[in-house]
Write a protein that holds these residues in place. Structure first.
Motif, PDB file in Angstrom:
ATOM      1  N   PRO A 132      96.650  79.486 126.655  1.00  0.00           N
ATOM      2  CA  PRO A 132      95.368  78.762 126.612  1.00  0.00           C
ATOM      3  C   PRO A 132      95.298  77.862 125.382  1.00  0.00           C
ATOM      4  CG  PRO A 132      95.077  81.057 125.974  1.00  0.00           C
ATOM      5  CD  PRO A 132      96.501  80.926 126.418  1.00  0.00           C
ATOM      6  N   PRO A 133      94.410  76.897 125.380  1.00  0.00           N
ATOM      7  CA  PRO A 133      94.277  76.002 124.213  1.00  0.00           C
ATOM      8  C   PRO A 133      93.766  76.772 122.991  1.00  0.00           C
ATOM      9  CG  PRO A 133      92.560  75.584 125.839  1.00  0.00           C
ATOM     10  CD  PRO A 133      93.514  76.516 126.480  1.00  0.00           C
ATOM     11  N   PRO A 134      94.021  76.252 121.797  1.00  0.00           N
ATOM     12  CA  PRO A 134      93.629  76.955 120.558  1.00  0.00           C
ATOM     13  C   PRO A 134      92.150  77.322 120.519  1.00  0.00           C
ATOM     14  CG  PRO A 134      95.092  75.126 120.046  1.00  0.00           C
ATOM     15  CD  PRO A 134      94.764  75.018 121.504  1.00  0.00           C
ATOM     16  N   GLU A 135      91.269  76.411 121.009  1.00  0.00           N
ATOM     17  CA  GLU A 135      89.836  76.704 120.970  1.00  0.00           C
ATOM     18  C   GLU A 135      89.473  77.894 121.860  1.00  0.00           C
ATOM     19  OE1 GLU A 135      90.549  73.007 123.578  1.00  0.00           O
ATOM     20  OE2 GLU A 135      91.197  73.813 121.621  1.00  0.00           O
ATOM     21  N   ALA A 136      90.201  78.074 122.969  1.00  0.00           N
ATOM     22  CA  ALA A 136      89.951  79.216 123.845  1.00  0.00           C
ATOM     23  C   ALA A 136      90.402  80.506 123.176  1.00  0.00           C
ATOM     24  CB  ALA A 136      90.680  79.022 125.172  1.00  0.00           C
ATOM     25  N   ILE A 137      91.539  80.449 122.450  1.00  0.00           N
ATOM     26  CA  ILE A 137      92.000  81.637 121.729  1.00  0.00           C
ATOM     27  C   ILE A 137      91.008  81.990 120.624  1.00  0.00           C
ATOM     28  CG2 ILE A 137      93.857  82.563 120.297  1.00  0.00           C
ATOM     29  CD1 ILE A 137      95.805  80.775 121.797  1.00  0.00           C
ATOM     30  N   GLU A 138      90.480  80.965 119.962  1.00  0.00           N
ATOM     31  CA  GLU A 138      89.524  81.189 118.879  1.00  0.00           C
ATOM     32  C   GLU A 138      88.253  81.867 119.389  1.00  0.00           C
ATOM     33  OE1 GLU A 138      88.069  81.216 115.068  1.00  0.00           O
ATOM     34  OE2 GLU A 138      90.078  80.627 115.736  1.00  0.00           O
ATOM     35  N   LYS A 139      87.845  81.538 120.623  1.00  0.00           N
ATOM     36  CA  LYS A 139      86.609  82.092 121.178  1.00  0.00           C
ATOM     37  C   LYS A 139      86.822  83.448 121.861  1.00  0.00           C
ATOM     38  CE  LYS A 139      84.485  77.581 122.052  1.00  0.00           C
ATOM     39  NZ  LYS A 139      83.971  76.655 123.102  1.00  0.00           N
ATOM     40  N   PHE A 140      88.082  83.906 121.950  1.00  0.00           N
ATOM     41  CA  PHE A 140      88.359  85.147 122.684  1.00  0.00           C
ATOM     42  C   PHE A 140      87.650  86.338 122.045  1.00  0.00           C
ATOM     43  CE2 PHE A 140      90.738  89.045 123.278  1.00  0.00           C
ATOM     44  CZ  PHE A 140      90.883  89.091 124.658  1.00  0.00           C
ATOM     45  N   ARG A 141      87.048  87.190 122.842  1.00  0.00           N
ATOM     46  CA  ARG A 141      86.429  88.438 122.407  1.00  0.00           C
ATOM     47  C   ARG A 141      86.590  89.493 123.502  1.00  0.00           C
ATOM     48  NH1 ARG A 141      86.388  85.789 118.591  1.00  0.00           N
ATOM     49  NH2 ARG A 141      84.761  85.445 117.018  1.00  0.00           N
ATOM     50  N   TYR A 142      86.800  90.733 123.064  1.00  0.00           N
ATOM     51  CA  TYR A 142      86.737  91.855 123.998  1.00  0.00           C
ATOM     52  C   TYR A 142      85.285  92.250 124.178  1.00  0.00           C
ATOM     53  CZ  TYR A 142      91.789  92.775 123.858  1.00  0.00           C
ATOM     54  OH  TYR A 142      93.141  92.691 123.990  1.00  0.00           O
ATOM     55  N   GLN A 143      84.881  92.495 125.421  1.00  0.00           N
ATOM     56  CA  GLN A 143      83.526  92.938 125.722  1.00  0.00           C
ATOM     57  C   GLN A 143      83.605  94.181 126.587  1.00  0.00           C
ATOM     58  OE1 GLN A 143      80.790  91.581 124.516  1.00  0.00           O
ATOM     59  NE2 GLN A 143      81.751  89.768 123.578  1.00  0.00           N
ATOM     60  N   ARG A 144      82.913  95.234 126.169  1.00  0.00           N
ATOM     61  CA  ARG A 144      82.904  96.457 126.980  1.00  0.00           C
ATOM     62  C   ARG A 144      82.423  96.155 128.401  1.00  0.00           C
ATOM     63  NH1 ARG A 144      83.361 101.679 125.586  1.00  0.00           N
ATOM     64  NH2 ARG A 144      83.671 102.215 123.378  1.00  0.00           N
ATOM     65  N   GLY A 145      83.157  96.696 129.375  1.00  0.00           N
ATOM     66  CA  GLY A 145      82.776  96.504 130.774  1.00  0.00           C
ATOM     67  C   GLY A 145      83.303  95.237 131.397  1.00  0.00           C
ATOM     68  N   SER A 146      83.868  94.324 130.596  1.00  0.00           N
ATOM     69  CA  SER A 146      84.398  93.077 131.161  1.00  0.00           C
ATOM     70  C   SER A 146      85.804  93.312 131.702  1.00  0.00           C
ATOM     71  CB  SER A 146      84.425  91.984 130.096  1.00  0.00           C
ATOM     72  OG  SER A 146      85.320  92.335 129.052  1.00  0.00           O
ATOM     73  N   ASN A 147      86.311  92.342 132.459  1.00  0.00           N
ATOM     74  CA  ASN A 147      87.633  92.481 133.077  1.00  0.00           C
ATOM     75  C   ASN A 147      88.744  92.585 132.044  1.00  0.00           C
ATOM     76  OD1 ASN A 147      86.581  92.385 135.660  1.00  0.00           O
ATOM     77  ND2 ASN A 147      86.760  90.150 135.795  1.00  0.00           N
ATOM     78  N   ASN A 148      88.558  91.948 130.899  1.00  0.00           N
ATOM     79  CA  ASN A 148      89.647  91.941 129.915  1.00  0.00           C
ATOM     80  C   ASN A 148      89.674  93.184 129.045  1.00  0.00           C
ATOM     81  OD1 ASN A 148      87.541  91.604 128.121  1.00  0.00           O
ATOM     82  ND2 ASN A 148      88.224  89.620 127.319  1.00  0.00           N
ATOM     83  N   SER A 149      88.707  94.103 129.232  1.00  0.00           N
ATOM     84  CA  SER A 149      88.621  95.260 128.336  1.00  0.00           C
ATOM     85  C   SER A 149      88.888  96.582 129.043  1.00  0.00           C
ATOM     86  CB  SER A 149      87.234  95.298 127.683  1.00  0.00           C
ATOM     87  OG  SER A 149      86.226  95.477 128.681  1.00  0.00           O
ATOM     88  N   THR A 150      89.344  96.534 130.267  1.00  0.00           N
ATOM     89  CA  THR A 150      89.605  97.786 130.977  1.00  0.00           C
ATOM     90  C   THR A 150      90.637  97.562 132.072  1.00  0.00           C
ATOM     91  OG1 THR A 150      88.584  99.598 132.225  1.00  0.00           O
ATOM     92  CG2 THR A 150      87.763  97.393 132.668  1.00  0.00           C
ATOM     93  N   GLY A 151      91.359  98.613 132.430  1.00  0.00           N
ATOM     94  CA  GLY A 151      92.277  98.573 133.565  1.00  0.00           C
ATOM     95  C   GLY A 151      93.625  97.965 133.251  1.00  0.00           C
TER      96      GLY A 151
END
Length: 626
Positions: free
Chosen positions: A107-126
């Motif tokens: 992903p572009p640098p700005e997308a990496i900068e904005k990345f966050r883990y959120q409980r219950g989101s797709n990127n934080s489980t499974g």
């Protein structure tokens, strides 16, 4: 008294207090010791657990990564560093999105900068599967299990368990590819890539089911390439394959997107056309495909051309299944061939009536053959030199209960299509042997009896055994039994155990006579005689008839007669219908004749009487023989 009283008070009051105080102190000490012991054991357990956790973290095969909630790596275990082929100091403090993904997926640098883990989101489980790149540039598949946990200081962290599943993915891809190849092989023709017969029938059945509940019809175009064998014979099988590919491409490029094209045989193709409204529309499509097929194409610096005969059939909501519809298209195809090839013939009402009749006739013929209801006629052969009857040919006839006597030309092709030729020929063989035995018992020995043997009979595993049993059981001399075979039947390698030529050699070795029937117009020709163990030939009746007005035919007949004389082969001219024909054949040196001039075929009960009364007065052997 005072002291006595003091002692008594001390004994009964003070000493019990001291006793109970001591017991409480001891209990307190014991409880304190228990707490100390528990704390020591808990510390030991925690130390052991910490050691276990360290062992797991440092020696696990799976990579373990702890990230803060913005994705920066707090701690990687050695396995993760090993999988990524990077040092820990190159990983800690960085988001794996910066270094783990290949450039095209990053992903572009700005997308990496904005990345966050959120409980219950797709990127934080499974489980997640990513294509990753190692530090050395090699690609691999990374399976990541994400979970969010809170540490002792109250902060949340993402814990990632990473596994290199490249080998598993590649294995699954190979299995998937193999399954696809097997599925394609099971449903498609390997040469042209078109659907095969099984796929065609399933597709047609599905389309028929759909149209049963909707308006419209399903059309079939069954096509067969004209004279395809000539392309193979002239240019070789590579040219034949190129022709088939040309036809497949022409069909693919000129059908509708909703149609299916299939190759169902050597040079047979079928196009399924759902939603066709009228037979005329199907004919028009068939003609356009025929035109596309006939366009010349280049092959190895040669220009090849092929054409096709096409049969068209429409379902017309008649409740047909795929096999029945294909049968109708096939019947129309043969009508196109009968009408001269290179055209489209449609299965209309007239053709339907004829088809219905032939289907009924086919059932009746099968019954007649299997229940031995066919009858046999016998046609004599005459020796011009001696004036004597040489023998008889056994000819099969079908006495239909409603339609009367049906000639062979009207039912033998049907018998061949139905696979009945071997059984039919066995009946003729038995009739010939039985008639021969009857003539021997009637004081008419020496007559030869012939029967026709198709390719199916020659290939039958019981043919020679049954023939030998029939001859020996009736006391017949094998040299007086003649087996007549067609030129088209006997082409093959004599060394091949299953070739008709090999069977013919065995028959001759056993003492039987073998005649090559319809000689002079088939594929074998004069040169093929050198490979065949035949004892004689029968000149085809078309040559005999034409020789009276066609000099070329007369020269061919003369050449055959001269060749047979030189090779010491027996010779019979069939189709002799007049005194003039007989005289011309005698002049050319042909000794034995067969045809209407001698006699028409006769039923069994007339043979003996005909032999006794002699030939008709208009058959003057002396006049012909001079």
């Amino acid at each position: 008294m005072y002291f006595v009283t003091l002692i008594i008070v001390t004994i009964f009051c003070v000493l019990p207090l001291v006793y109970f105080w001591g017991r409480g102190k001891a209990r307190q000490l014991r409880d304190t010791q228990k707490v100390l012991d528990g704390t020591r054991l808990d510390l030991i357990r925690q130390l052991r657990e910490a050691e276990h956790f360290r062992m797991v973290a440092e020696h696990a095969n799976d990579g373990i990564v702890i990230q803060d909630m913005d994705g920066s790596v707090v701690w990687p275990n050695p396995a993760y560093c090993r999988i990524m082929k990077r040092k820990a100091e190159d990983i800690i403090g960085r988001n794996p999105l910066e270094f783990a993904l290949p450039n095209e997926d990053k992903p572009p640098p700005e997308a990496i900068e904005k990345f966050r883990y959120q409980r219950g989101s797709n990127n934080s489980t499974g489980l997640h599967l990513f294509r990753n790149v190692r530090g050395d540039g090699t690609m691999f598949w990374n399976q990541i299990n994400v979970s969010i946990r809170q540490s002792a200081d109250g902060n949340e962290h993402a814990i990632l368990v990473c596994r290199d599943v490249t080998e598993q993915i590649e294995h699954e891809e190979k299995l998937h590819e193999a399954r696809n190849k097997l599925e394609i092989a099971a449903t498609h023709d390997s040469l042209t890539g078109l659907a095969n017969r099984g796929a065609l029938l399933r597709f047609t059945e599905d389309m028929l089911s759909l149209t049963a509940h909707r308006s419209g019809n399903v059309g079939l175009l069954h096509m067969d390439l004209d004279k395809f064998k000539e392309i193979n014979d002239t240019h070789g099988h590579s040219a034949g394959d190129a022709t088939l590919k040309h036809v497949a491409d022409a069909l693919r490029e000129n059908v509708r997107s909703s149609d299916m094209v299939a190759r169902v045989g050597g040079d047979e193709f079928v196009v399924v056309c759902p939603g066709v409204n009228a037979l005329e529309d199907l004919e028009e499509l068939g003609q356009s495909l025929a035109n596309a097929i006939s366009v010349p194409f280049e092959w190895r610096e040669r220009t090849l051309v092929c054409r096709a005969s096409i049969g068209a059939a429409l379902s017309e909501n008649d409740g047909l299944d795929s096999e029945e519809l294909l049968l109708r298209a096939d019947f129309a195809l043969y009508e196109a061939k009968r009408e001269g090839r290179d055209q489209v013939a449609s299965y209309d009402e007239v053709l339907h009536q004829r088809h219905t009749l032939e289907l009924r006739r086919g059932t009746e013929l099968r019954e007649a053959v299997l229940e031995h209801k066919l009858i046999h006629y016998f046609q004599p052969t005459l020796n011009l030199e001696t004036g004597a009857i040489e023998g008889f040919e056994t000819l099969v006839r079908w006495q239909h209960p409603e339609d009367g006597l049906i000639p062979p030309i009207h039912f033998l092709p049907m018998a061949e299509e139905l696979g009945l030729m071997a059984e039919l020929d066995f009946l003729s063989m038995d009739a010939a042997l039985s008639m021969k035995a009857l003539m021997d018992r009637s004081q008419m020995p020496g007559l030869k009896f012939a029967f026709n043997a198709s390719g199916e009979l020659l290939a039958h595993p019981e043919f020679i055994d049954r023939l030998m049993r029939g001859v020996l059981g009736r006391g017949i001399d094998p040299s007086q039994v003649v087996i007549e075979v067609l030129e088209t039947t006997v082409i093959g390698d004599v060394q091949d155990e299953n070739a008709p030529a090999r069977v013919i050699a065995e028959l001759r070795d056993a003492g039987f006579r073998v005649m090559l029937d319809d000689f002079g117009v088939g594929y074998a020709g004069l040169a093929h005689l050198a490979q065949l163990a035949v004892t004689g030939v029968k000149i085809d009746q078309s040559l005999v008839r034409n020789m009276m007005h066609d000099e070329t035919s007369a020269k061919i007949v003369a050449t055959i007669i001269e060749l047979c004389e030189n090779l010491e082969l027996e010779l019979i001219a069939e189709g002799v219908e007049s005194h003039d024909m007989a005289g011309r054949l005698h002049e050319l040196g042909c000794p034995i004749l067969q045809g209407y001039w001698v006699s028409r075929p006769m039923p069994t009960e007339q043979v003996s009487n005909w032999l006794e009364t002699g030939m008709p007065e208009d058959v003057s052997v002396q006049e012909v023989a001079g």
